[in-house]
Structures are given as structure tokens and as C-alpha cells.
Enzyme design. Structure first.
Site, short mmCIF file in Angstrom:
data_model
loop_
_atom_site.label_atom_id
_atom_site.label_comp_id
_atom_site.label_asym_id
_atom_site.label_seq_id
_atom_site.Cartn_x
_atom_site.Cartn_y
_atom_site.Cartn_z
N ALA A 191 -11.63 14.32 -10.08
CA ALA A 191 -10.57 13.69 -10.86
C ALA A 191 -9.52 13.06 -9.94
CB ALA A 191 -9.91 14.72 -11.77
N ALA A 192 -9.24 11.79 -10.18
CA ALA A 192 -8.25 11.07 -9.37
C ALA A 192 -7.97 9.73 -10.01
CB ALA A 192 -8.75 10.86 -7.94
N ALA B 57 -8.02 6.16 -9.04
CA ALA B 57 -8.61 5.40 -7.94
C ALA B 57 -7.94 4.04 -7.74
CB ALA B 57 -10.10 5.22 -8.16
N SER C 147 -11.68 10.14 0.55
CA SER C 147 -12.02 8.74 0.79
C SER C 147 -11.95 8.44 2.27
CB SER C 147 -11.05 7.82 0.04
OG SER C 147 -11.22 6.48 0.45
N TYR D 162 -3.18 4.72 -2.63
CA TYR D 162 -4.31 5.59 -2.98
C TYR D 162 -4.75 6.39 -1.76
CZ TYR D 162 -9.15 6.94 -3.81
OH TYR D 162 -10.33 7.64 -3.89
N LYS E 97 -4.72 10.54 -1.07
CA LYS E 97 -5.88 11.33 -0.67
C LYS E 97 -5.60 12.10 0.62
CE LYS E 97 -9.10 10.75 -3.78
NZ LYS E 97 -9.68 11.92 -4.51
#
Length: 279
Positions: free
Chosen positions: A50-51, A53, A90, A114, A118
Site C-alpha cells: 500500500a502506497a 505512487a 523503490s 514519492y 519511500k
């Protein structure tokens, strides 16, 4: 039990299909609103996908709440039970461009919001005591259901639009959705991956012109490419993702697990093209 957050997303759907095909039980985690996490058991594996993006139009507070704080909450619950956590990060935590192939030990230098979220999530998870953590850092993921830049490129090639990319001499690593899911499952099945972070890719990196030609071939279209100065192209928003190199070295994953991508690029693009045609 295998618990999956983000089970309805791009990667989550493919992971669910793979687990169903292998007849492995799983459950989707509902992380919305006031939903409570289940009581994990020591034998459980939690795959946190879940994120947010695509950060365009998303506030910094919302991005942090979902990509950082939610990941930390799931990690703390997993650690309290002794469960494993596989976190999908990522390659962008290393930056937007690689002068040499990125390795797991490459410096953390995130560029966009983003990537920063991360990197902060990885930092938060590293502080959770007793967490049995495995982290995967994929590059751009493509396959059936792909959106954003890759889909836009497919649209342009399908429409036979001339693209000013013939002179670009770069190297970009990609990972097909089916290959990423296979790597996730391989990591879940091995205790050797606990405490490790891995990069993952299809194999050899491709130049942007080569990628365009391969996508066009899968779509049964000609790739109409012509040369243009890179400096001029890079005046366009987002063009550096097509002109610069971003290459990864996934030797650690291949060495530790003997992992090999089950789909080559040609087969992966044909499957993606078939989905594109059937939409």
C-alpha cells in the site's frame, strides 16, 4: 497466513493471482480509516504494498501519512507478533539517474516526493525493534494494468507518432509485473532474505530507443523515431526519465536465492501488448 496491504493495486492484484494459482492462503489488509490491523502470528508474512505512487496533487502530509506512517504501523504490528514483513520500496530512493548501476549499498539520494517518502519509510522500518524485514527496490514496473508514463508511451507508439528519441544512448532497467511478483514470492519463501534489501530487474537494461522498438514490435507497429538533441528534449517536463540512465544491479537477489526472471522482456511486452489491445 500471507497478509497483503494494497491488495487491490497494480502489484497487489498480480500477487493475489499468483498466490491463488499456487493455492496459498492470503488475506487482504484493510488499512482504510479506522480499520484495525489483525493480530498477526509468528508464522505470518505481511507484504506491504500500500502506497501513493503518484504524488501529483497529493499533500506532503497525506503522502507521509500513507507512505511512511502507515508502513511503520504495519511494521510495528508485525514485529510485536514476530511475523515477517516484506516491504516494497523503490529504486528511486537512490536517485533519478545512475552513472553506474545502482547496488543495494549505493547512497540514498531520493529526488521527488514519492522517492523521499519511500526513503523515510525505509528509515522508519529500520528503527522497529525485532522486525524481520525484507525490502525490495524495483525500478519502473510494467505489465497488464500499467498506467502513467509507460502507458502513454504505448499509446504514442500504437498511434504511430514520430518520437524524437532515436539518438538517446542511455540504459534503463525495468521489471515486468510477473517477474516482480515471482521475486516477492521467492523472498517470502526464504529465511535468508530476512534483514536484507534487494534490487530487482528483468535482466539487462535497455536504451530508450530499444525499448520503443520492442514495444512497437509487440504492438505490431513501426517505431517512428528520429534524432533530436538531448539537451533540447530535457527542457520538456519529465523528459529526463526517457533520456537519462537508471540501471540496477540485482546480483544480490540472484546470488542469494538463485533467482532468475521467469519472463524475458519480449514475452513480457507481448503479454502487456495483448492486455493493451483487449482493454
Amino acid at each position: 497466513m500471507i497478509y497483503i496491504s494494497g491488495a487491490s493495486g497494480f502489484v497487489g492484484k498480480a500477487l493475489r493471482a499468483a498466490l491463488s494459482g499456487a493455492r496459498r492462503p492470503y488475506a487482504a489488509l484493510d488499512l482504510r480509516g479506522a480499520a484495525k490491523l489483525p493480530r498477526f502470528q509468528a508464522e505470518d508474512t505481511v507484504v506491504h504494498l500500500a502506497a501513493i505512487a503518484h504524488a501529483h496533487g497529493v499533500s506532503r502530509a497525506e503522502l507521509r501519512a500513507v507512505n511512511v506512517e502507515l508502513a511503520a504501523s504495519v511494521a510495528e504490528a508485525a514485529a510485536a507478533a514476530g511475523a515477517r514483513l516484506l516491504f516494497l520500496s523503490s529504486v528511486k530512493v537512490h536517485g533519478e539517474e545512475s552513472l553506474a548501476p545502482f547496488r543495494e549499498s549505493s547512497p540514498i539520494a531520493p529526488g521527488d516526493r514519492y522517492a523521499q517518502s519511500k526513503a523515510l519509510a525505509e528509515e522508519a522500518l529500520a528503527k522497529v525493534a525485532g522486525l524481520r524485514l525484507t525490502t525490495l527496490r524495483p525500478p519502473l514496473v510494467y505489465g497488464p494494468g500499467v498506467r502513467a508514463n509507460f502507458l502513454a508511451l504505448m499509446n504514442a507508439l500504437d498511434r504511430r507518432l514520430p518520437l524524437p528519441l532515436a539518438a538517446i544512448a542511455n540504459r534503463r532497467s525495468l521489471v515486468y509485473l510477473g517477474n516482480l511478483v515471482d521475486a516477492i514470492v521467492a523472498c517470502m519463501q526464504s529465511e535468508r532474505t530476512v534483514g536484507r534489501c534487494y534490487l530487482v530487474a528483468d535482466g539487462d537494461a535497455l536504451s530508450t530507443p530499444e525499448l520503443c522498438r520492442r514495444i512497437a514490435a509487440a504492438l505490431e507497429r513501426p517505431a517512428r523515431l528520429f534524432p533530436a538533441p538531448r539537451a533540447l528534449l530535457e527542457l520538456l517536463p519529465g523528459a529526463k526519465r526517457l533520456t537519462r540512465s537508471l540501471e540496477v544491479d540485482d546480483a544480490a537477489l540472484r546470488g542469494d536465492l538463485g533467482w532468475r526472471a521467469p519472463f524475458d522482456v519480449g514475452a513480457a511486452l507481448r503479454v502487456t501488448a495483448a492486455w493493451y489491445r483487449a482493454r
